[in-house]
Design a protein around this motif. Structure first.
Motif, PDB file in Angstrom:
ATOM      1  N   HIS A  91       0.848  -0.973   0.097  1.00 43.19           N
ATOM      2  CA  HIS A  91      -0.091   0.098  -0.081  1.00 43.19           C
ATOM      3  C   HIS A  91       0.913   1.424  -0.001  1.00 43.19           C
ATOM      4  O   HIS A  91       1.991   1.175   0.736  1.00 43.19           O
ATOM      5  CB  HIS A  91      -0.732   0.076   1.123  1.00 43.19           C
ATOM      6  CG  HIS A  91      -2.016  -0.817   1.213  1.00 43.19           C
ATOM      7  ND1 HIS A  91      -2.577  -0.695   2.320  1.00 43.19           N
ATOM      8  CD2 HIS A  91      -2.337  -1.634   0.459  1.00 43.19           C
ATOM      9  CE1 HIS A  91      -3.510  -1.483   2.249  1.00 43.19           C
ATOM     10  NE2 HIS A  91      -3.602  -2.174   1.257  1.00 43.19           N
ATOM     11  N   ILE A  92       0.468   2.243  -0.444  1.00 46.08           N
ATOM     12  CA  ILE A  92       0.827   3.588  -0.298  1.00 46.08           C
ATOM     13  C   ILE A  92       0.240   4.174   1.004  1.00 46.08           C
ATOM     14  O   ILE A  92      -0.816   3.873   1.222  1.00 46.08           O
ATOM     15  CB  ILE A  92       0.603   4.596  -1.557  1.00 46.08           C
ATOM     16  CG1 ILE A  92       1.199   4.130  -2.688  1.00 46.08           C
ATOM     17  CG2 ILE A  92       1.086   5.875  -1.143  1.00 46.08           C
ATOM     18  CD1 ILE A  92       0.693   4.956  -3.949  1.00 46.08           C
ATOM     19  N   PRO A  94      -0.317   7.157   2.967  1.00 43.01           N
ATOM     20  CA  PRO A  94      -0.193   8.612   2.819  1.00 43.01           C
ATOM     21  C   PRO A  94      -0.612   9.285   4.192  1.00 43.01           C
ATOM     22  O   PRO A  94      -0.914  10.430   4.193  1.00 43.01           O
ATOM     23  CB  PRO A  94      -1.207   9.065   1.659  1.00 43.01           C
ATOM     24  CG  PRO A  94      -2.182   8.125   1.893  1.00 43.01           C
ATOM     25  CD  PRO A  94      -1.512   6.831   2.197  1.00 43.01           C
ATOM     26  N   THR A  95      -0.894   8.412   5.358  1.00 43.99           N
ATOM     27  CA  THR A  95      -1.506   8.961   6.443  1.00 43.99           C
ATOM     28  C   THR A  95      -0.695   9.386   7.234  1.00 43.99           C
ATOM     29  O   THR A  95       0.801   9.265   7.182  1.00 43.99           O
ATOM     30  CB  THR A  95      -2.278   7.757   6.964  1.00 43.99           C
ATOM     31  OG1 THR A  95      -1.515   6.877   7.580  1.00 43.99           O
ATOM     32  CG2 THR A  95      -3.268   7.362   5.986  1.00 43.99           C
ATOM     33  N   ILE A  96      -0.936   9.691   8.468  1.00 40.58           N
ATOM     34  CA  ILE A  96      -0.194  10.456   9.544  1.00 40.58           C
ATOM     35  C   ILE A  96       0.760   9.237  10.097  1.00 40.58           C
ATOM     36  O   ILE A  96       1.537   9.697  10.863  1.00 40.58           O
ATOM     37  CB  ILE A  96      -0.973  11.107  10.553  1.00 40.58           C
ATOM     38  CG1 ILE A  96      -0.241  12.307  11.158  1.00 40.58           C
ATOM     39  CG2 ILE A  96      -1.670  10.312  11.701  1.00 40.58           C
ATOM     40  CD1 ILE A  96      -1.130  13.088  11.914  1.00 40.58           C
ATOM     41  N   THR A  97       0.496   8.207   9.886  1.00 37.53           N
ATOM     42  CA  THR A  97       1.211   7.152  10.548  1.00 37.53           C
ATOM     43  C   THR A  97       2.183   6.572   9.744  1.00 37.53           C
ATOM     44  O   THR A  97       3.180   5.715  10.113  1.00 37.53           O
ATOM     45  CB  THR A  97       0.271   5.741  10.529  1.00 37.53           C
ATOM     46  OG1 THR A  97      -0.135   5.280   9.569  1.00 37.53           O
ATOM     47  CG2 THR A  97      -0.636   6.137  11.547  1.00 37.53           C
ATOM     48  N   HIS A 107      11.653  15.941  13.092  1.00 39.76           N
ATOM     49  CA  HIS A 107      12.740  16.938  13.001  1.00 39.76           C
ATOM     50  C   HIS A 107      12.485  18.271  12.287  1.00 39.76           C
ATOM     51  O   HIS A 107      13.229  19.071  12.039  1.00 39.76           O
ATOM     52  CB  HIS A 107      13.635  16.199  12.040  1.00 39.76           C
ATOM     53  CG  HIS A 107      14.341  15.004  12.647  1.00 39.76           C
ATOM     54  ND1 HIS A 107      13.857  13.604  12.077  1.00 39.76           N
ATOM     55  CD2 HIS A 107      15.326  14.814  13.443  1.00 39.76           C
ATOM     56  CE1 HIS A 107      14.489  12.805  12.921  1.00 39.76           C
ATOM     57  NE2 HIS A 107      15.593  13.486  13.806  1.00 39.76           N
ATOM     58  N   GLY A 108      11.142  18.376  12.651  1.00 41.39           N
ATOM     59  CA  GLY A 108      10.512  19.802  12.298  1.00 41.39           C
ATOM     60  C   GLY A 108      10.289  20.253  10.741  1.00 41.39           C
ATOM     61  O   GLY A 108      10.307  21.411  10.472  1.00 41.39           O
ATOM     62  N   TYR A 109      10.051  19.287  10.101  1.00 42.47           N
ATOM     63  CA  TYR A 109       9.558  19.549   8.702  1.00 42.47           C
ATOM     64  C   TYR A 109       8.278  18.998   8.381  1.00 42.47           C
ATOM     65  O   TYR A 109       7.778  18.182   8.968  1.00 42.47           O
ATOM     66  CB  TYR A 109      10.484  18.716   7.763  1.00 42.47           C
ATOM     67  CG  TYR A 109      11.984  19.488   7.679  1.00 42.47           C
ATOM     68  CD1 TYR A 109      11.962  20.580   6.705  1.00 42.47           C
ATOM     69  CD2 TYR A 109      12.956  19.118   8.589  1.00 42.47           C
ATOM     70  CE1 TYR A 109      13.464  21.154   6.683  1.00 42.47           C
ATOM     71  CE2 TYR A 109      14.130  19.745   8.729  1.00 42.47           C
ATOM     72  CZ  TYR A 109      14.300  20.715   7.619  1.00 42.47           C
ATOM     73  OH  TYR A 109      15.505  21.393   7.587  1.00 42.47           O
ATOM     74  N   SER A 110       7.579  19.689   7.480  1.00 36.12           N
ATOM     75  CA  SER A 110       6.325  19.259   7.055  1.00 36.12           C
ATOM     76  C   SER A 110       6.355  19.159   5.578  1.00 36.12           C
ATOM     77  O   SER A 110       7.111  20.043   4.785  1.00 36.12           O
ATOM     78  CB  SER A 110       5.270  20.145   7.471  1.00 36.12           C
ATOM     79  OG  SER A 110       5.172  21.455   6.995  1.00 36.12           O
ATOM     80  N   ILE A 111       5.475  18.609   5.091  1.00 34.29           N
ATOM     81  CA  ILE A 111       5.399  18.344   3.419  1.00 34.29           C
ATOM     82  C   ILE A 111       4.163  18.880   3.008  1.00 34.29           C
ATOM     83  O   ILE A 111       3.057  18.842   3.421  1.00 34.29           O
ATOM     84  CB  ILE A 111       5.349  16.620   3.316  1.00 34.29           C
ATOM     85  CG1 ILE A 111       6.504  15.987   3.823  1.00 34.29           C
ATOM     86  CG2 ILE A 111       5.287  16.633   1.639  1.00 34.29           C
ATOM     87  CD1 ILE A 111       8.015  16.636   3.467  1.00 34.29           C
ATOM     88  N   ASP A 112       4.157  19.845   2.047  1.00 36.61           N
ATOM     89  CA  ASP A 112       3.183  20.530   1.166  1.00 36.61           C
ATOM     90  C   ASP A 112       2.942  19.536  -0.105  1.00 36.61           C
ATOM     91  O   ASP A 112       3.726  19.896  -1.004  1.00 36.61           O
ATOM     92  CB  ASP A 112       3.339  22.001   0.934  1.00 36.61           C
ATOM     93  CG  ASP A 112       2.077  22.165   0.359  1.00 36.61           C
ATOM     94  OD1 ASP A 112       1.250  21.715   0.273  1.00 36.61           O
ATOM     95  OD2 ASP A 112       2.108  23.596   0.055  1.00 36.61           O
ATOM     96  N   LEU A 113       2.313  18.531  -0.007  1.00 36.70           N
ATOM     97  CA  LEU A 113       2.113  17.788  -1.245  1.00 36.70           C
ATOM     98  C   LEU A 113       1.539  18.199  -2.424  1.00 36.70           C
ATOM     99  O   LEU A 113       1.597  17.982  -3.429  1.00 36.70           O
ATOM    100  CB  LEU A 113       1.407  16.400  -0.894  1.00 36.70           C
ATOM    101  CG  LEU A 113       1.992  15.256  -0.133  1.00 36.70           C
ATOM    102  CD1 LEU A 113       1.098  14.134   0.236  1.00 36.70           C
ATOM    103  CD2 LEU A 113       3.198  14.866  -1.043  1.00 36.70           C
ATOM    104  N   LEU A 119       1.630  11.362  -4.247  1.00 38.55           N
ATOM    105  CA  LEU A 119       0.639  10.830  -3.406  1.00 38.55           C
ATOM    106  C   LEU A 119       0.949  10.589  -2.012  1.00 38.55           C
ATOM    107  O   LEU A 119      -0.036  10.778  -1.105  1.00 38.55           O
ATOM    108  CB  LEU A 119       0.120   9.638  -3.688  1.00 38.55           C
ATOM    109  CG  LEU A 119      -0.563   9.682  -5.307  1.00 38.55           C
ATOM    110  CD1 LEU A 119      -1.028   8.254  -5.729  1.00 38.55           C
ATOM    111  CD2 LEU A 119      -1.718  10.728  -5.396  1.00 38.55           C
ATOM    112  N   SER A 120       2.282  10.684  -1.612  1.00 37.40           N
ATOM    113  CA  SER A 120       2.438  10.487  -0.090  1.00 37.40           C
ATOM    114  C   SER A 120       3.940  10.989   0.205  1.00 37.40           C
ATOM    115  O   SER A 120       4.686  11.143  -0.904  1.00 37.40           O
ATOM    116  CB  SER A 120       2.617   8.918  -0.066  1.00 37.40           C
ATOM    117  OG  SER A 120       2.985   8.595   1.263  1.00 37.40           O
TER     118      SER A 120
END
Lengths: 211, 1095, 211
Positions: A91-92, A94-97, A107-113, A119-120
């Motif tokens: 599976h892909i 993409p969730t928070i898990t 480590h202080g980063y977020s992803i703006d997809l 997709l992930s």
């Protein structure tokens, strides 16, 4: 000892460049850049030998060969997502898990997809970009001679390579090499694989040496 | 050739500028982003049903619509809506469940309605109709401004012009002023020529006071096609018109109705309490000829033949008596057996009739019991099983349950068989309450209390806010409302209003006897009332309503189009659940609670700082401001109308609606309701402590519970002063010297020979064991097993709970024999039609405009027929089937309708059923209104379009087209107006049902007013045939001459007209509702008994 | 946290408050259903009975819809809810085919797949799903299956007759029913006679609008 600044900058460029090539289809501008640069071409030995690469119109090359190959490899066959390789059912996630996402967050980063079509957040292109960001920070730290920060950042890079991007990408990129029909993407996969392996070795070496 | 690492780097070093190529997907998290998400979490600590009260003015919640469209919290799909939560009350039935309106403060629209956790009756829960209130508010077919019949056009022609509220107030006010002036100058007719005719009240007070202040006898209601039968059965027992069961603590819930899952009084509240009881082990038994949802889930279903339920009540009572298993303590204490045992005349009458064999010598309780045993001995289970056609083993099972349940049996008598059958008052409340009372299940925990114990309505009580509080008692009695033939009717004979207006013969007969009966209603208000469609004989209503000699000026107060709207002069859009002020209560449990309905957008605006230009018209202004439409509310309209009728105050009406705080100005609804709520002692106290006004409390919380655990109110003491030798009743000290006390201990005022005539009695208290107790509001202060009042009004046969067993008795006691009794069904294809059951998520008129309710009602409301009957008659599923309506009293066939047959196992053989909630019709799809540049849709997704033809007295209706799915767009150019609310109605083009369902069966039914209660007896005898080649589903054919003859026969052959003793038109202790009357109004002119004793 | 649903079938009285409250809360268009209440008549007169069964998405732990979605429009939230993303959905309807419970529909106004989300947007602020708030008889129970003190866990502990729909398909539904009969949940448990059940006719007539 070679100039560490230059080395670090080069790493940044490399990560960035590879990220770009893997996250999306290549565009004619970038392709032309490669064509025109002898040094860059060094990274693409097979592509150099490829007739169409020189003879075909760049746009057409992109549309008829490279994009098709990109889709065949990355959209239809070998999904470039870590979670596909890591969990049982392919599976892909993409969730928070998603462990990679957790790594980023910790480590202080977020992803703006929304900035990509990924997709992930554990797309190989995003992971490469992440490494690039870490190395960029390392460069900043080096510039202001913040030894602890440099050390810390290198730790993170090492960890990420060990646990994530240096791990699953080995079988992954081998598979890509296998499927690639154009020499171009064969080279991309090969170069990425080599680079990642050598970067990890590099970080190990740095550790052993006194700074 | 492998490049080395160094080569890698060198070659790439400066060349590409790779960093610039990346997509930029990786970003450092900032504190801001985290803070924003701070209150959102995937794993909340706990899940609540409602937000905390202190956040109601500013509650942020993600939009469900946005979430689904953009993937929710993981994918940037969160849009927070800034809500203000404003409480109100539902208006889709009389249960008065609490609602909250979730107002989007940025857009000033209501996004949804949910329940009200402060409302202890509804407990924060609602039924489908409550949630569907949103679809009624933003209904694209609702009427956005006042309409008037185009000048020069005829009623029913369908030509309308847009008008203003001011114009309407002026025209109506002037017309009323003319009539009221005449009335005040002594014109007896004028005192009866205005009519306020209410359908769905949804209030406890206010409107009745409005009508009272006009000074005449002007108040009509819909009750007699609704609950008159249910009410009389209870009134004759306790003086209270309905029970109030403690379902939640009951052991046996024995319904001859469908309160567990269907019935409208009080639907979801009662259903919830019944579910609670059953979870604790209570049993549910349902008597119903049809498998209602309640019957479907019951522990025992008794599929009784309609109208025979009394047989079961009496058979159970009989065995309890024979086996001495009745509740002796309760019966001895609270039955008025002493009155019966002393009344030798009556006992001799019973002996003469063969009901008892001898008159007992003693007058003890045991003598009473032996009389009872004898009366009911013949009511055996065997006989009951045959009479009701219920398998006898089920009766045995029921009896076991009754014994097991002790004094915790609950029931409710309102509609069902009380509304379906002649004598329904007897077969429901009169015999049903007898069974309850015999087991002692009256008043205690888990038993059946009474409505007045629990209702807490204060809408009339705001007089402290106006210059004058209470008008004088009305000194007139309108025979159009209360014709003399039905002296003990529960509520007005509204179903025959058009007939009475047209019946010259009848009027002349009474004029000869000194009564003054008008033949015209000068001004008629129909309010949330659709008589053309919901009443029997609807074509007669069309005939009379369109006759300007019978109805002068007609006004329909309604938010939507309806069959009646089509034929009136003015349509004034007044609002629904979240658009109006009302105080409403309902007796849904042993508690006294009261609730406040509000125009939520107005309240939200005011809370946000908005100030209306004219405080007496704030609701209208608010609705205009937010673009809902020129939608007003009743309360403000009536206040302004009082000023339009009486601008200078000379008629004495204005003062009742003039603000005490600001004389010269109309009273505002805030002032009024603050005064009303201040009369509730517990609420007042709490508000004093909290430092807010009662109005503010109710505005913010919507509901208040004054008292819990209200049981056995009859045992409560009445204050007695041994020095004054007086008792305190309703705040006044009444000396015992002015009272008499009878054999039961009942204390009543001495006048008009009240000692002799029960009909004259005003009960104040009951003396028991040396104390004065509240008792029951009957002439004997006790539960009236024996009602001498009925004897005084000429009905000795029915003074006790009884039911005909033999052919002879069926002939003699025809008044309490159902008109659809099986003895009338002689033909092969004769059936009883049950038209009065509910579709649980519909109501009569307003659900047609709720898209969500229409959608779940798409079942082709067929004619349900038992499979064996269908087979026998060769009728197959989906086929047209013709039902010819036959009146069993006269044999007259009034017409027929064609429905769609649906064979089923969920009904008893011999009975067919077709719900009265469906079969709506329109004659036009869209109406062009002069003064507005977009057509108004007429019930386009809930009704069918029909063709109506008239040939003399024969009317024919045929369905032509079904629903109209359409793109809802705002084509008009009024920028302020959000109607027809295209954003909410994007899915109207998805209307997937071709037609609505059901047939307009009501039109074929003649008026059948029960001779005692006045109830419209809805069940009909029908002859069923397969539809012929020319019959189409939806066809209706009626002869209004035939229906008229039926009404006359039921009046002349069955009723026993007033006067009773002392010229009484009606027993004094069965007062008329709405407002008090003078004593002389209660007596027929030209009879002995007109006295000057005023109350 | 694993959010689950339970319906006490002995309490449900078929009033459809849940179905309408869902429409209002989630702006579900006409002709589409996230939640339906099925009426089932059983038996022959006079032994006829009626059952009511609310049917909604089961938020399976082993959800075939989530698995099959090629673009991860259907995805798990950390609390176990299977969520929907219209933006990603390409309208391929694989999920509709994959779901054995007919819980997914195609929204005619957006042409994307949609289904019950256990009001995930309300969970975010600690609020119960709309249908749970509405139910007059408290037949709808909702809560955390991982919390042994929650109402739903207690119900599951105290009842032996817990049922799910189509257990043999191994979807592992998180939606349970108690105190019902097999007639209610198993479409094959009874034969449908010639007669008709009250109000269950959902006729798909000439479809209007959408696609």
């Amino acid at each position: 000892m070679e100039n560490i600044i230059e080395m670090t900058q080069a790493r940044i460029n490399m990560y960035g460049f590879l990220s770009r090539l893997l996250i999306e289809e290549v565009d004619p501008f970038t392709l032309n850049k490669i064509k025109e640069n002898e040094d860059l071409l060094e990274l693409f030995p097979n592509t150099k030998e490829w007739e169409d690469f020189w003879e075909k119109d760049t746009m057409k090359l992109v549309e008829e060969d490279l994009n098709v190959d990109f889709t065949t490899i990355f959209i239809l066959n070998v999904y470039p997502y870590e979670s596909v390789f890591v969990n049982d059912e392919g599976h892909i996630n993409p969730t928070i898990t998603n462990p990679t996402l957790i790594f980023y967050r910790e480590h202080g980063y977020s992803i703006d997809l929304n900035k990509t079509r990924a997709l992930s957040p554990d797309h190989i292109g995003v992971e490469l970009e992440f490494m690039m960001n870490l190395v960029q920070e390392e460069l900043n730290a080096l510039a202001r001679e913040d030894e602890n920060e440099v050390k810390r950042l290198r730790e993170i890079q090492k960890k990420f390579l060990e646990e994530h991007i240096g791990n699953w990408t080995v079988p992954y990129l081998l598979a890509v090499k296998d499927i690639a029909e154009t020499p171009f993407y064969y080279d991309v996969a090969d170069a990425t694989l080599e680079f990642l392996m050598s970067d990890l070795e590099y970080l190990y070496n740095l550790e052993e040496q006194p700074a | 050739m492998r490049t080395t690492r160094r080569n890698f780097l060198k070659t790439v070093a400066a060349a590409v500028g790779g960093a610039a190529l990346v997509k930029g997907a990786v970003e450092k998290t900032t504190n801001q982003a985290v803070a924003e998400e701070a209150n959102l979490t995937f794993t909340p600590q706990h899940l609540d049903y409602y937000p905390p009260f202190d956040k109601w003015n500013d509650w942020k919640e993600p939009s469900g619509d946005y979430w689904k469209k953009h993937g929710g919290a993981l994918r940037n799909g969160v849009k927070l809506i800034n809500y203000m939560i404003v409480p109100t009350v539902c208006s889709n039935c009389e249960a008065a469940c609490g609602l909250t309106a979730w107002v989007d403060k940025d857009e000033m629209v209501v996004r949804k309605f949910m329940g009200n956790p402060f409302h202890t009756g509804s407990r924060g829960r609602n039924c489908a109709k409550g949630y569907a209130a949103l679809s009624q508010m933003y209904d694209p077919d609702r009427i956005p401004f006042p309409l008037k019949r185009a000048p020069g056009s005829k009623r029913g022609e369908g030509k309308w012009v847009r008008t203003t509220w001011d114009e309407a107030l002026k025209t109506i006010g002037e017309r009323m002023r003319e009539v009221i002036k005449k009335a005040k100058n002594g014109d007896e007719y004028a005192k009866k020529m205005i009519m306020y005719h209410v359908g769905r009240p949804n209030y406890n007070g206010f409107q009745p006071r409005v009508v009272w202040t006009w000074g005449g006898d002007y108040h009509n209601s819909h009750t007699n096609f609704c609950s008159s039968g249910g009410r009389l059965g209870s009134i004759t027992w306790s003086g209270d018109d309905r029970t109030s069961p403690d379902f939640a603590n009951s052991r046996l819930i024995f319904l001859s109705s469908s309160h567990a899952a269907d019935a409208g009084h009080y639907f979801q509240q009662h259903a919830g309490y019944i579910a609670d009881a059953r979870a604790k082990g209570a049993k549910l038994v349902v008597m119903d000829p049809r498998l209602s949802n309640s019957a479907g889930m019951a522990d025992l279903w008794l599929p009784t033949w309609p109208g025979t339920e009394a047989a079961i009540f009496l058979a159970m009572a009989s065995r309890l008596l024979q086996e001495d298993k009745y509740n002796r303590k309760f019966v001895e204490r609270w039955f008025n057996w002493k009155t019966l045992m002393k009344d030798k005349d009556y006992l001799n009458y019973l002996k003469k009739e063969g009901i008892i064999s001898k008159v007992p010598e003693g007058e003890t309780f045991d003598d009473f019991i032996s009389v009872l045993k004898e009366i009911y001995a013949p009511y055996t289970f065997e006989w009951a099983a045959e009479e009701t056609k219920v398998p006898i083993d089920r009766l045995e099972k029921l009896y076991e349950m009754i014994l097991w349940a002790g004094d915790r049996i609950t029931s409710y008598f309102w509609r069902a068989q009380a509304a379906g059958n002649r004598g329904g008052w007897m077969s429901a409340g009169r015999t049903g309450n007898f069974l309850l009372a015999l087991t002692g299940s009256i008043g205690g925990v888990g038993g059946t209390g009474w409505h007045h114990w629990h209702a807490l309505g204060v809408g009339n009580n705001g007089g402290a806010s106006t210059l004058k509080d209470k008008p004088k008692p009305v000194d007139a009695w309108s025979e159009l409302l209360w014709p003399p033939e039905w002296p003990i009717a529960a509520y007005e004979l509204s179903i025959i209003l058009p007939h009475l207006l047209s019946d010259d013969e009848w009027r002349k007969k009474w004029e000869k006897r000194g009564l003054k009966i008008p033949d015209k209603v000068e001004v008629w208000f129909g309010r949330m009332y659709n008589p053309v469609w919901t009443n029997p004989d609807g074509f007669r209503w069309i005939e009379t309503l369109t006759d300007e000699n019978k109805f002068g000026l007609t006004i329909h107060m309604s938010p939507t189009w309806s069959e009646t709207s089509w034929y009136v002069d003015y349509i004034l859009p007044v609002g629904l659940a979240g658009e109006r002020h009302d105080n409403q209560t309902a007796e849904t449990k042993p508690e006294r609670w009261t609730a406040f309905r509000q125009p939520v957008l107005r309240v939200a605006l005011k809370k946000m700082g908005w100030k209306p230009e004219n405080p007496a018209r704030a609701t209208l202004e608010a609705h205009k401001k937010v673009g809902l439409g020129e939608v007003w509310e009743d309360d403000e309209f009536w206040i302004n109308l009082a000023w339009a009728i009486d601008p200078d105050g000379s008629l004495g009406i204005r003062q009742y609606w003039e603000s005490k705080k600001n004389p010269g100005q109309p009273v505002t609804v805030e002032e009024w309701y603050n005064a009303c709520f201040s009369t509730i002692p517990g609420l007042k106290k709490i508000c004093e402590k909290m430092g807010i006004t009662p109005y503010e409390y109710m505005r913010d919380r919507g509901a208040w519970t004054e008292e819990t655990n209200v049981y056995n109110v009859m045992e409560r003491e009445v204050p007695y002063d041994p020095v004054k030798k007086a008792i305190k009743v309703k705040g006044k000290w009444i000396p015992l010297s002015e009272c008499d006390i009878d054999e039961n201990g009942a204390v009543f005022l001495k006048h008009h020979n009240a000692k002799k005539y029960h009909s004259e009695r005003h009960i104040l208290a009951v003396k028991k064991d040396g104390k004065f107790l509240k008792g029951f509001h009957t002439p004997t202060g006790h539960l009236e097993y024996y009602s001498k009042t009925l004897v005084e009004f000429g009905w000795p046969e029915y003074a006790i709970p009884i039911y005909p067993r033999t052919d002879d008795q069926r002939k003699k006691w025809i008044h309490i024999l159902s008109h659809v009794h099986h003895s009338y069904m002689n033909e092969e294809n004769a059936f009883v039609l049950n038209p009065i059951f509910r579709l649980v998520y519909n109501i009569h008129t307003r659900s047609v405009n709720a898209k969500w309710l229409m959608e779940i009602s798409q079942n082709h409301n067929p004619v349900w027929i038992h499979e064996s009957d269908a087979k026998r008659l060769g009728i197959k599923r989906g086929e047209p089937v013709k039902l010819r309506v036959i009146d069993t009293l006269t044999g007259i066939e009034t017409g027929y309708f064609v429905g769609m047959a649906m064979p089923t196992q969920a009904i008893r053989p011999g009975v067919v059923a077709c719900s009265h909630h469906q079969g709506r019709w329109r004659v036009r799809d869209f109406v062009k209104v002069e003064g507005f540049d977009q057509g108004l849709g007429v019930m386009t997704f809930g009704s069918t379009r029909v063709n109506i033809e008239r040939d003399g007295n024969t009317w024919k209706m045929r369905t032509v087209e079904g629903t109209i799915p359409r793109e809802v767009k705002a084509k008009h150019h009024e920028k302020w107006l959000k109607w027809p609310y295209p954003e909410f109605n994007e899915d109207i083009k998805e209307v997937w049902w071709k037609a609505t369902t059901g047939v307009w069966q009501n039109a074929v039914f003649p008026p059948n007013p029960d001779p005692l209660s006045g109830m419209q007896c809805w069940h009909k005898k029908v002859l069923i045939e397969k539809g012929g080649p020319d019959d189409k589903i939806g066809d209706v054919v009626v002869n209004t001459d035939a229906t008229f003859k039926v009404y006359q026969a039921w009046r002349d052959k069955l009723t026993r007209p007033a006067p009773g003793p002392n010229g009484l038109r009606r027993p004094k202790w069965m007062p008329r509702p709405w407002y008090p009357h003078t004593d002389s109004a209660y007596r027929m002119p030209g009879t002995a008994g007109h006295s000057s004793h005023e109350e | 946290m694993r959010l689950g649903f339970l319906v006490d079938l002995s309490r449900c009285m078929g009033c459809m408050a849940c179905a309408v409250s869902c429409k209002a809360e989630n702006n579900v268009p006409l002709h589409s259903w996230r939640l339906r209440v099925k009426y089932i008549d059983q038996g022959e007169f006079p032994d006829t009975k009626r059952h009511f069964v609310p049917l909604r998405c089961n938020h399976c732990e082993n959800a075939p819809c989530e698995r099959i979605c090629p673009v991860s429009a259907l995805h798990y939230l950390p609390n176990g809810i299977v969520n929907v993303d219209h933006d990603r959905c390409i309208g391929c309807a694989s999920c509709m085919m994959a779901c054995p419970y007919n819980a997914i529909y195609l929204d005619p106004l957006t042409n994307s797949a949609d289904k019950c989300t256990y009001c995930a947007h309300r969970i975010e602020v600690g609020m119960m799903p709309a249908c749970v708030v509405a139910c007059p008889t408290h037949a709808n129970i909702f809560g955390d299956l991982d919390d042994p003190e929650s109402e739903i866990s207690k119900y599951l502990q105290e009842h032996r007759d817990v049922m799910v729909r189509k257990p043999e398909l191994n979807t592992k539904p998180k939606h349970f029913y108690v105190r019902g009969s097999t007639v209610a949940l198993d479409p094959l448990a009874s034969e449908r006679p010639e007669g008709y059940t009250l109000f269950t006719e959902v006729k798909f007539l000439d479809h209007i609008g959408g696609h």
